[in-house]
Design a protein around this motif. Structure first.
Motif, mmCIF file in Angstrom:
data_model
loop_
_atom_site.group_PDB
_atom_site.id
_atom_site.type_symbol
_atom_site.label_atom_id
_atom_site.label_comp_id
_atom_site.label_asym_id
_atom_site.label_seq_id
_atom_site.Cartn_x
_atom_site.Cartn_y
_atom_site.Cartn_z
ATOM 1 N N PRO A 1 -5.073 -5.146 8.503
ATOM 2 C CA PRO A 1 -4.483 -6.213 7.676
ATOM 3 C C PRO A 1 -3.085 -6.635 8.139
ATOM 4 O O PRO A 1 -2.714 -7.798 7.990
ATOM 5 C CB PRO A 1 -4.425 -5.592 6.281
ATOM 6 C CG PRO A 1 -5.508 -4.569 6.273
ATOM 7 C CD PRO A 1 -5.580 -4.029 7.674
ATOM 8 N N CYS B 1 -0.637 5.064 3.229
ATOM 9 C CA CYS B 1 -0.500 4.061 4.289
ATOM 10 C C CYS B 1 0.836 3.349 4.110
ATOM 11 O O CYS B 1 1.080 2.765 3.057
ATOM 12 C CB CYS B 1 -1.656 3.062 4.200
ATOM 13 S SG CYS B 1 -1.432 1.630 5.271
ATOM 14 N N ALA C 1 -4.983 -3.285 -0.428
ATOM 15 C CA ALA C 1 -4.709 -1.888 -0.762
ATOM 16 C C ALA C 1 -5.560 -1.378 -1.930
ATOM 17 O O ALA C 1 -5.752 -2.076 -2.932
ATOM 18 C CB ALA C 1 -3.228 -1.721 -1.084
ATOM 19 N N CYS D 1 -5.195 4.307 -0.515
ATOM 20 C CA CYS D 1 -4.138 3.889 0.409
ATOM 21 C C CYS D 1 -2.771 4.381 -0.055
ATOM 22 O O CYS D 1 -1.886 4.648 0.740
ATOM 23 C CB CYS D 1 -4.081 2.373 0.518
ATOM 24 S SG CYS D 1 -5.657 1.610 0.896
ATOM 25 N N PRO E 1 -4.206 6.882 6.295
ATOM 26 C CA PRO E 1 -5.454 6.693 7.058
ATOM 27 C C PRO E 1 -5.270 7.162 8.494
ATOM 28 O O PRO E 1 -4.182 7.090 9.040
ATOM 29 C CB PRO E 1 -5.662 5.183 7.002
ATOM 30 C CG PRO E 1 -4.301 4.611 6.855
ATOM 31 C CD PRO E 1 -3.483 5.612 6.092
ATOM 32 N N CYS F 1 -6.988 2.181 9.003
ATOM 33 C CA CYS F 1 -7.044 1.475 7.726
ATOM 34 C C CYS F 1 -8.232 1.990 6.929
ATOM 35 O O CYS F 1 -9.351 2.026 7.430
ATOM 36 C CB CYS F 1 -7.178 -0.031 7.970
ATOM 37 S SG CYS F 1 -7.504 -0.954 6.464
HETATM 38 S S1 SF4 Z 1 -5.132 1.570 4.595
HETATM 39 FE FE1 SF4 Z 1 -5.714 -0.508 5.133
HETATM 40 S S2 SF4 Z 1 -6.237 -1.465 3.201
HETATM 41 FE FE2 SF4 Z 1 -5.124 0.400 2.719
HETATM 42 S S3 SF4 Z 1 -3.018 -0.312 2.492
HETATM 43 FE FE3 SF4 Z 1 -3.252 0.415 4.575
HETATM 44 S S4 SF4 Z 1 -3.777 -1.419 5.708
HETATM 45 FE FE4 SF4 Z 1 -4.114 -1.894 3.557
#
Ligand code: SF4
Ligand SMILES: Nc1ncnc2c1ncn2[C@@H]1O[C@H](COP(=O)(O)OP(=O)(O)OP(=O)(O)O)[C@@H](O)[C@H]1O
Ligand SMILES: Nc1ncnc2c1ncn2[C@@H]1O[C@H](COP(=O)(O)OP(=O)(O)O)[C@@H](O)[C@H]1O
Ligand code: SF4
Ligand SMILES: [Mg+2]
Ligand SMILES: [Mg+2]
Lengths: 329, 341
Positions: A250, A286, A295, A299, A304, A317
């Motif tokens: 993203p 994240c 999100a 997250c 991740p 992600c």
């Molecule tokens: S893991 Fe992916 S969906 Fe979740 S906040 Fe981070 S970038 Fe966004």
């Protein structure tokens, strides 16, 4: 051996009064011989610190490489002595910086500075080295090189100084050239000259280039493969064509959508809300979650992993790359 | 040797449809040298600039470092005095105004600077920075000023509660918002934006560009938008002027400029921009050498030392800045043969 450089889980931290800055926090990527790897991300995401770590030029204190490996031709640079490192820095890995004026010595002529590099690394006499430096200036496209070797850095324009820097960096015929924002301080028409020059020299000399920039246009033009960094981590890695065709993370997607395009109809720009997080106080889970439109709960809680998606693509992600899968080393 | 120009632009009446019109503007900075500190020459920072802006419009000025963009903006605001030329704001030549008249006019013309770090006084609170002009111009003080400041902070997307904080407590993008709020305080008609997003990261840049667009439609603002990034300028501007060595060499509708550039410099500048698309290969025109020194701009056409179409006349006669049709202006001897197909 195909890989020239292999970074494995590199961690470089700065211990400051405000707290620990995890400038580079678990970065892994590889650079093949002769390829151009682009490293892109917003200011403060750890691009320069990654490059300086490879050269082992992190000022300590406050900085320290606290973990990981930096393999160069299979050997770990973190295990080398200072003398061995000096050898590698001069002969195998060279670096050019954003502001050439600060890295050139104002009291020596351009010729003297290039000649010194040549003397040191090719063992030539002073006289031969000076002759060679004229050839180097010619190679990097400086007009009237016989005259320019006798000039001082302040007598040159920004573009010419960057050419001199490139001449110095290339005088040792390095296997890896690290270019940290080499054209950011230059005008576009001068930038075009320098990028053209770098492409030409790469073809002639066959070195690998690690090109650091925040400019997605420069990346698209130069790099075959791209690493996207955010808050000290790699969030996406892909072949350049695929990355620009279809960004997966993203953050990458948001970046690509938020730049105005010359050849597209004008319309409202996409916006990544919020701002880059404070490096001493990164969000949990994240790091991108406070700004991410996708999100989810997980997250905010759990970081991740960087997941291999095939075709040389790696993404970290939960939503887009199913963070439940195992990390592939 | 006297300067030869293709045609001399006569002093003409200001256009009735323009909010701002700049005619034959020049700003030369004297250069001194030698043991006696005598004047040895001039930096011709702005050397014959012409353009106009209609109310509610955004005019972009684009060009490489040192071509005179900032100086043009500063002379228009009379932050520095011109060497020559006329600047009409709503039909009145601002250089004819006395101190008091100029003070009143200042309310109508504001500026936003490039560097969000050095353009805000670090010892003043955000509330004082934004409200300073209200007090100087006797518009509001005390509680009324406080309320107005809170409104302004809200308008630019900052937390009104933060009026008591100092600039260093804000990020680059937020500081630029403070600069925007300050410029808006007096309800100006014209805002000169001098590289307002150049120092910002990509993700923050788009936030500020959108904010400027929103404010423009909300408050019917007119912008002179100065920047070196062509993609940004194209995005925000209705019309764009391209500067080279102290002159505007081409000016027309934004889309027209990119579809049909008439000046060889514009053409080269556009082709030099790396596009964020690895599959798109464009023909690149690499300009040789550097921009000549503004102390000694080339005779004739300023661009002739780097132009790939240069003709003998270009070295001697300076081309006039002429409308070749539908308000597409260009200063080039080639324009007759390069007109729209
Ligand atoms: S893991 Fe992916 S969906 Fe979740 S906040 Fe981070 S970038 Fe966004
Ligand atoms: N006070 C001054 N004294 C002498 N020369 C000046 C002065 N201010 C500007 N100049 C010179 O005038 C020319 C135009 O400067 P200006 O700042 O207007 O350029 P610019 O187009 O805004 O460039 P940039 O993109 O780098 O901001 C430059 O050559 C500059 O060095
Ligand atoms: N010498 C230093 N002391 C403290 N923090 C530093 C130092 N050098 C870099 N940092 C921090 O490390 C992070 C990454 O910096 P850097 O690699 O320079 O970013 P960029 O991606 O813009 O090149 C930033 O938060 C920066 O402030
Ligand atoms: S006038 Fe001549 S030198 Fe100048 S831009 Fe036109 S063709 Fe080139
Ligand atoms: Mg950096
Ligand atoms: Mg400027």
């Amino acid at each position: 051996m195909k890989q020239l450089v292999e970074l494995k889980d590199l961690k470089t931290y700065f211990y400051t009064e405000e707290g620990v800055v995890k400038a580079v926090d678990g970065v892994s990527f590889q650079i093949e011989r002769g390829e151009t790897l682009g490293v892109v991300g917003e200011s403060g995401c750890g691009k320069s610190v990654t490059a300086l770590s490879i050269l082992r030029l992190i000022a300590s204190p406050p900085g320290k490489i606290v973990g990981g490996n930096i393999l160069f031709e299979g050997e770990d640079l973190l295990l080398k002595s200072e003398a061995q490192l000096r050898d590698i820095r001069g002969n195998d890995i060279a670096m050019i910086f954003q502001e050439p004026m600060t890295s050139l010595n104002p009291v020596y002529t351009c010729g003297e500075q290039i000649a010194e590099a040549i003397e040191l690394h090719q063992g030539l006499s002073r006289r031969d080295a000076l002759d060679e430096s004229v050839d180097m200036l010619r190679l990097v496209g400086i007009p009237l090189p016989e005259r320019r070797v006798r000039e001082y850095p302040h007598q040159l324009s920004g573009g010419m100084r960057q050419r001199v820097m490139i001449a110095m960096a290339l005088s040792c015929n390095p296997k890896l050239l690290m270019a940290d924002e080499p054209t950011t301080a230059l005008d576009v028409t001068i930038q075009a000259q320098i990028l053209e020059l770098m492409k030409k020299l790469k073809q002639e000399l066959g070195m690998a280039i690690m090109l650091i920039t925040h400019d997605l246009g420069v990346i698209a033009e130069m790099a075959k493969r791209v690493v996207v960094m955010y808050a000290g981590k790699v969030v996406e890695e892909a072949d350049a064509v695929n990355l620009f065709r279809q960004p997966i993370h993203p953050y990458t997607e948001g970046l690509l959508n938020s730049i105005p395009r010359l050849h597209r109809p004008r319309g409202r720009l996409h916006v990544i809300t919020g701002q880059v997080p404070n490096p001493v106080n990164l969000p949990p889970g994240c790091s991108f979650h406070p700004r991410c439109p996708l999100a989810e709960d997980i997250c905010r809680r759990q970081e991740p992993l960087l997941v291999e998606l095939g075709g040389g693509r790696r993404v970290s992600c939960w939503v887009r790359a199913g963070g439940s899968r195992k990390e592939v080393a | 040797m006297p300067r030869r120009r293709e045609a001399v632009v006569p002093e003409f009446e200001p256009r009735s449809d323009a909010l701002l019109e700049v005619q034959e503007l020049r700003k030369w900075f004297p250069v001194t040298g030698g043991v006696f500190g005598r004047q040895v020459g001039n930096v011709k920072a702005v050397d014959g600039v012409n353009f106009f802006i209609r109310p509610g419009e955004t005019l972009g000025l684009v060009g490489e470092s040192g071509c005179g963009k900032t100086t043009t903006g500063r002379v228009i605001l009379r932050l520095i005095e011109p060497t020559e030329g006329r600047v009409y704001f709503e039909g009145r030549n601002v250089f004819d105004l006395n101190r008091e008249e100029m003070r009143r006019l200042r309310r109508q013309m504001q500026i936003i600077f490039q560097d969000p770090y050095s353009s805000l006084n670090p010892r003043m609170t955000v509330g004082d920075i934004v409200g300073e002009a209200l007090e100087i111009h006797g518009v509001a003080r005390g509680r009324e000023k406080g309320n107005r400041v809170q409104d302004l902070l809200e308008v630019v997307g900052l937390n009104p509660q933060h009026a008591r904080r100092y600039p260093h407590e804000f990020s680059g993008g937020q500081r630029q918002r403070i600069g925007v709020a300050r410029a808006l305080a007096l309800n100006p008609k014209l805002i000169i934006c001098d590289e307002p997003v150049s120092a910002l990261d990509v993700s923050i840049q788009s936030q500020i560009l959108n904010l400027l667009e929103d404010l423009q439609s909300e408050f019917k603002l007119t912008y002179l938008f100065i920047a070196h990034n062509l993609s940004v300028v194209k995005h925000i501007s209705d019309r764009v002027g391209v500067m080279y060595l102290g002159q505007v060499v081409e000016l027309c509708q934004s889309d027209e400029l990119f579809a049909n550039p008439l000046h060889p410099y514009t053409e080269a500048l556009m082709s030099a921009i790396p596009l964020p698309d690895p599959e798109y290969r464009q023909e690149r025109i690499i300009l040789e050498g550097d921009v000549p020194s503004p102390m000694h701009p080339p005779m004739g056409c300023h661009f002739h030392t780097r132009c790939r179409y240069v003709m003998p006349i270009c070295r001697e006669v300076e081309p006039a800045f002429i409308d070749v049709g539908e308000e597409h202006f260009a200063a080039c001897h080639l324009r007759k043969t390069r007109q729209k197909q």
